[in-house]
Every structure is written in structure tokens, then in C-alpha cells.
Design a protein around this motif. Structure first.
Motif, PDB file in Angstrom:
ATOM      1  N   VAL A  38      51.393  29.854  42.906  1.00 12.63           N
ATOM      2  CA  VAL A  38      52.778  30.301  43.034  1.00 12.63           C
ATOM      3  C   VAL A  38      52.867  31.655  43.730  1.00 12.63           C
ATOM      4  O   VAL A  38      53.705  31.873  44.597  1.00 12.63           O
ATOM      5  CB  VAL A  38      53.443  30.403  41.634  1.00 12.63           C
ATOM      6  CG1 VAL A  38      54.835  31.012  41.747  1.00 12.63           C
ATOM      7  CG2 VAL A  38      53.511  29.034  40.985  1.00 12.63           C
ATOM      8  N   LYS A  39      51.961  32.561  43.363  1.00 16.88           N
ATOM      9  CA  LYS A  39      52.043  33.933  43.878  1.00 16.88           C
ATOM     10  C   LYS A  39      50.637  34.428  44.222  1.00 16.88           C
ATOM     11  O   LYS A  39      49.877  34.815  43.345  1.00 16.88           O
ATOM     12  CB  LYS A  39      52.670  34.850  42.822  1.00 16.88           C
ATOM     13  CG  LYS A  39      52.780  36.313  43.250  1.00 16.88           C
ATOM     14  CD  LYS A  39      53.322  37.146  42.098  1.00 16.88           C
ATOM     15  CE  LYS A  39      53.347  38.625  42.475  1.00 16.88           C
ATOM     16  NZ  LYS A  39      53.786  39.467  41.351  1.00 16.88           N
ATOM     17  N   PRO A  40      50.294  34.446  45.506  1.00 12.01           N
ATOM     18  CA  PRO A  40      48.975  34.946  45.886  1.00 12.01           C
ATOM     19  C   PRO A  40      48.852  36.433  45.553  1.00 12.01           C
ATOM     20  O   PRO A  40      49.819  37.178  45.669  1.00 12.01           O
ATOM     21  CB  PRO A  40      48.930  34.728  47.403  1.00 12.01           C
ATOM     22  CG  PRO A  40      50.083  33.843  47.722  1.00 12.01           C
ATOM     23  CD  PRO A  40      51.093  34.022  46.642  1.00 12.01           C
ATOM     24  N   HIS A  41      47.668  36.854  45.121  1.00 14.16           N
ATOM     25  CA  HIS A  41      47.446  38.262  44.827  1.00 14.16           C
ATOM     26  C   HIS A  41      47.352  39.065  46.118  1.00 14.16           C
ATOM     27  O   HIS A  41      46.843  38.593  47.128  1.00 14.16           O
ATOM     28  CB  HIS A  41      46.146  38.438  44.044  1.00 14.16           C
ATOM     29  CG  HIS A  41      46.219  37.903  42.653  1.00 14.16           C
ATOM     30  ND1 HIS A  41      47.078  38.404  41.715  1.00 14.16           N
ATOM     31  CD2 HIS A  41      45.541  36.898  42.046  1.00 14.16           C
ATOM     32  CE1 HIS A  41      46.925  37.745  40.580  1.00 14.16           C
ATOM     33  NE2 HIS A  41      45.998  36.819  40.764  1.00 14.16           N
ATOM     34  N   VAL A  42      47.825  40.305  46.054  1.00 15.52           N
ATOM     35  CA  VAL A  42      47.631  41.233  47.159  1.00 15.52           C
ATOM     36  C   VAL A  42      46.220  41.788  47.031  1.00 15.52           C
ATOM     37  O   VAL A  42      45.871  42.406  46.027  1.00 15.52           O
ATOM     38  CB  VAL A  42      48.663  42.378  47.111  1.00 15.52           C
ATOM     39  CG1 VAL A  42      48.390  43.372  48.237  1.00 15.52           C
ATOM     40  CG2 VAL A  42      50.077  41.816  47.212  1.00 15.52           C
ATOM     41  N   LEU A  43      45.399  41.540  48.042  1.00 13.71           N
ATOM     42  CA  LEU A  43      44.002  41.944  47.987  1.00 13.71           C
ATOM     43  C   LEU A  43      43.748  43.138  48.906  1.00 13.71           C
ATOM     44  O   LEU A  43      44.319  43.224  49.990  1.00 13.71           O
ATOM     45  CB  LEU A  43      43.108  40.772  48.408  1.00 13.71           C
ATOM     46  CG  LEU A  43      43.305  39.461  47.621  1.00 13.71           C
ATOM     47  CD1 LEU A  43      42.366  38.393  48.155  1.00 13.71           C
ATOM     48  CD2 LEU A  43      43.097  39.686  46.130  1.00 13.71           C
ATOM     49  N   HIS A  44      42.899  44.035  48.452  1.00 15.91           N
ATOM     50  CA  HIS A  44      42.529  45.214  49.220  1.00 15.91           C
ATOM     51  C   HIS A  44      41.018  45.398  49.155  1.00 15.91           C
ATOM     52  O   HIS A  44      40.324  44.707  48.407  1.00 15.91           O
ATOM     53  CB  HIS A  44      43.219  46.472  48.674  1.00 15.91           C
ATOM     54  CG  HIS A  44      44.713  46.419  48.711  1.00 15.91           C
ATOM     55  ND1 HIS A  44      45.423  46.289  49.882  1.00 15.91           N
ATOM     56  CD2 HIS A  44      45.635  46.493  47.721  1.00 15.91           C
ATOM     57  CE1 HIS A  44      46.717  46.286  49.622  1.00 15.91           C
ATOM     58  NE2 HIS A  44      46.876  46.401  48.310  1.00 15.91           N
ATOM     59  N   SER A  45      40.537  46.356  49.904  1.00 20.22           N
ATOM     60  CA  SER A  45      39.134  46.737  49.803  1.00 20.22           C
ATOM     61  C   SER A  45      38.933  47.550  48.530  1.00 20.22           C
ATOM     62  O   SER A  45      39.606  48.561  48.322  1.00 20.22           O
ATOM     63  CB  SER A  45      38.718  47.572  51.018  1.00 20.22           C
ATOM     64  OG  SER A  45      38.786  46.802  52.196  1.00 20.22           O
ATOM     65  N   VAL A  46      38.047  47.088  47.667  1.00 20.07           N
ATOM     66  CA  VAL A  46      37.784  47.791  46.411  1.00 20.07           C
ATOM     67  C   VAL A  46      36.287  48.011  46.265  1.00 20.07           C
ATOM     68  O   VAL A  46      35.474  47.202  46.726  1.00 20.07           O
ATOM     69  CB  VAL A  46      38.338  47.027  45.194  1.00 20.07           C
ATOM     70  CG1 VAL A  46      39.852  46.952  45.236  1.00 20.07           C
ATOM     71  CG2 VAL A  46      37.757  45.623  45.115  1.00 20.07           C
ATOM     72  N   ASP A  47      35.930  49.103  45.620  1.00 21.20           N
ATOM     73  CA  ASP A  47      34.536  49.463  45.400  1.00 21.20           C
ATOM     74  C   ASP A  47      34.110  48.960  44.022  1.00 21.20           C
ATOM     75  O   ASP A  47      34.545  49.480  42.993  1.00 21.20           O
ATOM     76  CB  ASP A  47      34.367  50.980  45.498  1.00 21.20           C
ATOM     77  CG  ASP A  47      32.919  51.429  45.378  1.00 21.20           C
ATOM     78  OD1 ASP A  47      32.039  50.571  45.177  1.00 21.20           O
ATOM     79  OD2 ASP A  47      32.672  52.644  45.471  1.00 21.20           O
TER      80      ASP A  47
END
Length: 222
Positions: A64-73
Motif C-alpha cells: 500500500v505504501k512503499p517506504h522512503v529509503l535513504h543511504s544509512v550507515d
């Protein structure tokens, strides 16, 4: 969603009730009540974060709602989670060791969900490791994968139970006396699958348990 929320809401609600109950016994100063209010606010913030995470997982699984993905350490996440649980480990006289790569270990993901997964694994390791035991966390890069390992020398999982521990509500016989509903690992599994990662559990009743998370290395601009 309701089942997962019930699992994770019980502990903070119990802590808040304990704080409130303590404030009703004996003489309390204004500073005591201020301390109680501050602790309850922190627990409420924690509950809101938990609920939001649960809902996000459910929405992702349903598409339903894709996650907002970022570069994470990942190294930073593991370090923060270890620090968060340091007092619990100290109370149980459990030695927690940490081996982290000197270089950032970047993946594309949702920080709060990955932090939640690591926290659940460390919480489980501390829960099932006896007083005076050891828990070890490690992060490293293996080819195109970033690997997180949580190891303990606790009671371990039997060969019969091992294939089922990621199922919702499943509880091995030796864990039935420990508080919980058997949803912790199923939550971790959902989070890792939402990141197209791999979750592997290796366990022996005589030596303890190792849990491996493998995620694709690399990130993207925020």
C-alpha cells in the motif's frame, strides 16, 4: 497489525503503570512527580514510534505504501542499539562485545525499521542469555553484502523448533516461561524482507544462537 502491536505495547505500558504505582506509595516531592511525568512522556513517545513502525511494516507487506529509503550507515545503527541496551546488559551482568568496521557500511534502507530489527535481535539475545553470559555484535562487508551478526551463548534453539521460530506466535518450549508472544522474530523477518535482505538463524542448544542479517551494500542520495 493488532497482534504485533499487542506484543510490543505491553512492556512500555507495564513500565508506565509501575512508575505511576510507585508515585502513589509513600511521600513524594514535586521533583518526584516531575520525574514521573518526564518518564511517562518518554514511554509515550516510544509507543508512538512502535505503532508507526508496525503500521509501516503492514503497509509495505500489503504494497500500500512503499517506504522512503535513504543511504544509512548500518555500523552506526548497531552502535546506537548496543548503547541503548547497555544498562539492561549491565543489570543482567551480561558482557556485550562489539566489532564494527572502521569504514561506514552503507545500505539503502529505512533507518527506523533497521534499528528496530537490530534492537529486537539484541533484546532477544539478552533475554535468553543467562546472568554472566556473553553477547557479541558484529558488522562487516562481505562482497556486495553488508552483514550484521548477533551472537549469544544462551540456551539456544532446538533443531525441532529452529525452522519455526520466525512464525508468528510460535514459542519454543524453553521460552514459554519468558514474557512475550512469539512475534519478535517475525517482526524482524518482515523488516529484512522489506529491504530485500536475508535473515539466517543458526543455533545449538549447547553453544547458543547466531542471527545473521545480510543486506545489499550501497546507497543512494537522499
Amino acid at each position: 497489525v493488532t497482534n504485533n502491536i499487542a506484543h510490543d505495547l505491553r512492556s512500555p505500558v507495564t513500565r508506565m503503570r509501575g512508575l505511576a504505582e510507585t508515585s502513589l506509595t509513600g511521600e513524594q516531592t514535586l521533583d518526584d512527580f516531575r520525574g514521573l511525568a518526564g518518564a511517562v512522556v518518554e514511554e509515550c513517545d516510544s509507543l508512538v514510534r512502535m505503532i508507526n513502525t508496525m503500521l509501516e511494516i503492514a503497509e509495505t507487506e500489503a504494497g500500500v505504501k512503499p517506504h522512503v529509503l535513504h543511504s544509512v550507515d548500518v555500523a552506526e545503527i548497531v552502535r546506537d542499539v548496543t548503547e541503548l541496551y547497555s544498562l539492561i546488559a549491565e543489570d543482567k551482568k551480561i558482557t556485550v562485545s562489539l566489532k564494527i568496521s572502521d569504514q561506514p557500511l552503507i545500505v539503502t534502507g529505512n533507518r527506523s525499521l533497521l534499528q528496530r530489527a537490530c534492537a529486537n535481535l539484541l533484546d532477544n539475545a539478552l533475554k535468553f542469555t543467562p546472568v554472566g553470559g556473553r553477547v557479541h555484535l558484529e558488522t562487516h562487508q562481505d562482497g556486495n553484502r553488508v552483514v550484521i551478526v548477533v551472537s549469544d551463548n544462551g540456551s539456544g534453539i532446538s533443531a525441532a523448533d529452529l525452522p519455526h521460530v520466525g512464525e508468528r506466535f510460535y514459542r519454543a518450549d524453553r521460552s514459554r516461561s519468558t514474557p512475550g508472544t512469539g512475534l519478535g522474530l517475525s517482526l524482524v523477518k518482515s523488516i529484512i524482507h522489506a529491504h530485500s535482505g536475508e535473515l539466517q538463524i543458526v543455533s545449538d542448544e549447547s553453544t547458543g544462537t547466531q542471527v545473521f542479517i545480510r543486506l545489499a551494500a550501497g546507497g543512494k542520495s537522499e
